[in-house]
Write a protein that holds these residues in place. Structure first.
Motif, short mmCIF file in Angstrom:
data_model
loop_
_atom_site.label_atom_id
_atom_site.label_comp_id
_atom_site.label_asym_id
_atom_site.label_seq_id
_atom_site.Cartn_x
_atom_site.Cartn_y
_atom_site.Cartn_z
N MET A 53 0.85 -1.20 0.00
CA MET A 53 0.00 0.00 0.00
C MET A 53 0.88 1.24 0.00
O MET A 53 1.79 1.37 0.81
CB MET A 53 -0.93 0.00 1.22
N GLY A 54 0.64 2.11 -0.96
CA GLY A 54 1.48 3.31 -1.10
C GLY A 54 2.87 2.97 -1.60
O GLY A 54 3.75 3.83 -1.65
N ASN A 55 3.09 1.73 -1.98
CA ASN A 55 4.42 1.31 -2.43
C ASN A 55 4.30 0.24 -3.52
O ASN A 55 4.80 -0.88 -3.37
CB ASN A 55 5.20 0.77 -1.22
N PRO A 56 3.65 0.60 -4.63
CA PRO A 56 3.48 -0.40 -5.69
C PRO A 56 4.79 -0.77 -6.38
O PRO A 56 4.83 -1.72 -7.15
CB PRO A 56 2.50 0.27 -6.66
N TRP A 57 5.86 -0.04 -6.08
CA TRP A 57 7.18 -0.34 -6.64
C TRP A 57 7.78 -1.58 -6.00
O TRP A 57 8.73 -2.14 -6.50
CB TRP A 57 8.13 0.85 -6.42
N LEU A 58 7.21 -1.98 -4.87
CA LEU A 58 7.80 -3.08 -4.10
C LEU A 58 7.93 -4.37 -4.92
O LEU A 58 8.92 -5.08 -4.82
CB LEU A 58 6.94 -3.32 -2.85
N PHE A 59 6.92 -4.65 -5.74
CA PHE A 59 6.93 -5.90 -6.50
C PHE A 59 8.13 -5.94 -7.46
O PHE A 59 8.88 -6.91 -7.51
CB PHE A 59 5.61 -6.06 -7.27
N GLN A 60 8.30 -4.83 -8.19
CA GLN A 60 9.40 -4.75 -9.14
C GLN A 60 10.74 -4.81 -8.41
O GLN A 60 11.69 -5.45 -8.87
CB GLN A 60 9.26 -3.43 -9.89
N ARG A 61 10.81 -4.17 -7.26
CA ARG A 61 12.07 -4.15 -6.50
C ARG A 61 12.44 -5.55 -6.05
O ARG A 61 13.60 -5.97 -6.13
CB ARG A 61 11.92 -3.26 -5.24
N THR A 81 18.74 -10.59 -9.58
CA THR A 81 20.10 -10.07 -9.78
C THR A 81 20.91 -9.96 -8.49
O THR A 81 22.12 -9.77 -8.54
CB THR A 81 20.05 -8.65 -10.39
N GLY A 82 20.27 -10.00 -7.35
CA GLY A 82 20.96 -9.78 -6.08
C GLY A 82 21.23 -8.32 -5.81
O GLY A 82 21.85 -7.95 -4.81
N GLU A 83 20.76 -7.46 -6.72
CA GLU A 83 20.98 -6.01 -6.53
C GLU A 83 19.67 -5.29 -6.25
O GLU A 83 18.62 -5.70 -6.71
CB GLU A 83 21.61 -5.42 -7.80
N LYS A 84 19.81 -4.17 -5.52
CA LYS A 84 18.60 -3.41 -5.18
C LYS A 84 18.41 -2.23 -6.12
O LYS A 84 19.38 -1.53 -6.44
CB LYS A 84 18.72 -2.89 -3.74
N LEU A 85 17.18 -2.00 -6.51
CA LEU A 85 16.86 -0.82 -7.32
C LEU A 85 16.85 0.42 -6.43
O LEU A 85 16.63 0.32 -5.23
CB LEU A 85 15.49 -0.97 -7.96
N LYS A 86 17.06 1.59 -7.05
CA LYS A 86 16.99 2.85 -6.30
C LYS A 86 15.55 3.08 -5.84
O LYS A 86 14.60 2.65 -6.50
CB LYS A 86 17.38 4.01 -7.22
N GLU A 87 15.39 3.79 -4.73
CA GLU A 87 14.06 4.21 -4.27
C GLU A 87 13.35 4.99 -5.38
O GLU A 87 14.01 5.74 -6.13
CB GLU A 87 14.21 5.20 -3.10
N ALA A 88 12.06 4.88 -5.47
CA ALA A 88 11.32 5.71 -6.43
C ALA A 88 11.52 7.18 -6.05
O ALA A 88 11.53 7.51 -4.87
CB ALA A 88 9.84 5.36 -6.38
N SER A 89 11.69 8.03 -7.07
CA SER A 89 11.90 9.46 -6.79
C SER A 89 10.56 10.09 -6.42
O SER A 89 9.49 9.53 -6.69
CB SER A 89 12.47 10.15 -8.03
#
Ligand SMILES: Cc1cc2nc3c(=O)[nH]c(=O)nc-3n(C[C@H](O)[C@H](O)[C@H](O)COP(=O)(O)O)c2cc1C
Length: 248
Positions: free
Chosen positions: A159-167, A174-182
Motif C-alpha cells: 500500500m502506497g508502495n506499488p514499486w515493491l513488486f518490481q524491487r 540479480t541480487g541487486e537493489k533498485l533505487k528508491e522511487a523518486s
C-alpha cells in the motif's frame, strides 16, 4: 476472483457465476474480521475441516476454472491445523494454497510462523504461496529460502508502495537493489491512482476511499502527519492533485 462464505450452495453458485470471467476462483479461509467469522466464514472454517473439504470439493465441481484457497495457520495457538487443512484442501481438488503464517487470534500482528509455512509446503504437491510480513527484498528472499514456497504474496507493505513488486523481483533475479522511487515518480503514480479511482467511483465515494492509500504514499515525507490532516479535508480531485504537487 476471491469468494468467501460457509454455505456450500451459495459458494458453488458464486463460483459457477464468476469462474467464466476470471482466471481462477480463490476461496477465502483466512479472514479474521469479527463480522465474517461470526457467520462461520473466513478463518472460522479452520475449526471445521470436514466442511473445508466439502466446500473445496463442491466449488471445484462448480467452477470452470482452477480453484485455489487462502488459509491461515489455524484459529489459535492451540489450533495449528495448517498441514491437516492443506492436505484436505489438496485432496479435495484445489490447485494452489496460499498460507498466511498467523492464526486468527493473531490478526495482523506478531511474528509470522515460517516453520508452519515450510511444513505446509512439504506436505502437499500443489503450489504453495507464502504470505505474511513481506515488506522488502530481504523478507521476500527469506520467505523463499526458509520455506521453499513456490511464490509469495504481499499485502500491507504494497500500500502506497506499488514499486515493491518490481524491487523484489529485481533483487531475486540479480541480487541487486533498485533505487528508491523518486518524488517525481511517486507523484505521477499517486495522480494516476487518484484519476483511476475517481473515474471509477466519482469524487464523493472515491476521494474518501483514497485517503488511506494517500496516507501510505506520504508516510516517509518529513511533514507526513500534517499533510495527512490536510488531505483528509480535501473533497475535490483537482485540489487534491494541486496540494500533492506542492508537497512533492
Ligand atoms: C485491510 C485488509 C484487507 C484484507 N482483505 C483481504 C481479502 O479480502 N482477502 C484475503 O485473502 N486477504 C485479505 N487480507 C489479508 C492479506 O491478504 C494478507 O494475508 C495479510 O495482510 C498478511 O500479509 P501482509 O503481512 O503482507 O499484509 C487483508 C488484509 C488487510 C490489512
Amino acid at each position: 476472483m476471491q469468494i468467501f462464505g460457509s454455505d456450500i450452495e451459495s459458494l458453488t453458485f458464486a463460483a459457477s457465476q464468476v469462474s467464466n470471467d476470471f482466471n481462477l476462483v480463490d476461496i477465502n479461509m483466512g479472514c479474521p474480521a469479527p463480522k465474517v467469522v461470526k457467520n462461520g466464514d473466513g478463518s472460522k472454517l479452520l475449526q471445521n475441516l470436514d466442511l473445508v473439504g466439502s466446500i473445496v470439493e463442491e466449488v471445484v465441481k462448480a467452477s470452470s476454472t482452477p480453484v485455489t484457497v487462502k488459509i491461515r495457520k489455524g484459529w489459535s495457538k492451540s489450533n495449528d491445523v495448517s498441514v491437516q487443512a492443506s492436505k484436505i484442501i489438496e485432496q479435495a481438488g484445489a490447485s494452489m494454497i496460499t498460507i498466511h503464517g498467523r492464526t486468527r487470534d493473531e490478526f495482523f500482528s506478531g511474528e509470522v510462523d515460517l516453520e508452519a509455512i515450510k511444513k505446509v509446503k512439504e506436505s502437499v504437491s500443489i503450489p504453495v504461496i507464502g504470505n505474511g510480513n513481506i515488506v522488502d527484498e530481504e523478507s521476500a528472499l527469506k520467505m523463499f529460502e526458509y520455506t521453499g514456497v513456490d511464490g509469495i504474496m504481499i499485502g500491507r507493505a504494497s500500500m502506497g508502495n506499488p514499486w515493491l513488486f518490481q524491487r523484489i523481483i529485481h533483487y531475486l533475479q540479480t541480487g541487486e537493489k533498485l533505487k528508491e522511487a523518486s518524488n517525481k515518480e511517486k507523484l505521477e503514480i499517486m495522480i494516476q491512482h487518484i484519476e483511476l479511482e475517481v473515474a471509477k467511483k466519482g469524487e464523493r465515494v472515491g476521494i474518501p476511499e483514497l485517503r488511506k492509500h494517500l496516507a501510505c504514499y506520504i508516510r516517509n515525507l518529513p511533514n507526513a502527519s500534517k499533510i495527512r490532516v490536510t488531505i483528509n479535508q480535501i473533497n475535490s480531485k483537482n485540489q487534491l492533485i494541486e496540494y500533492l504537487k506542492e508537497c512533492f
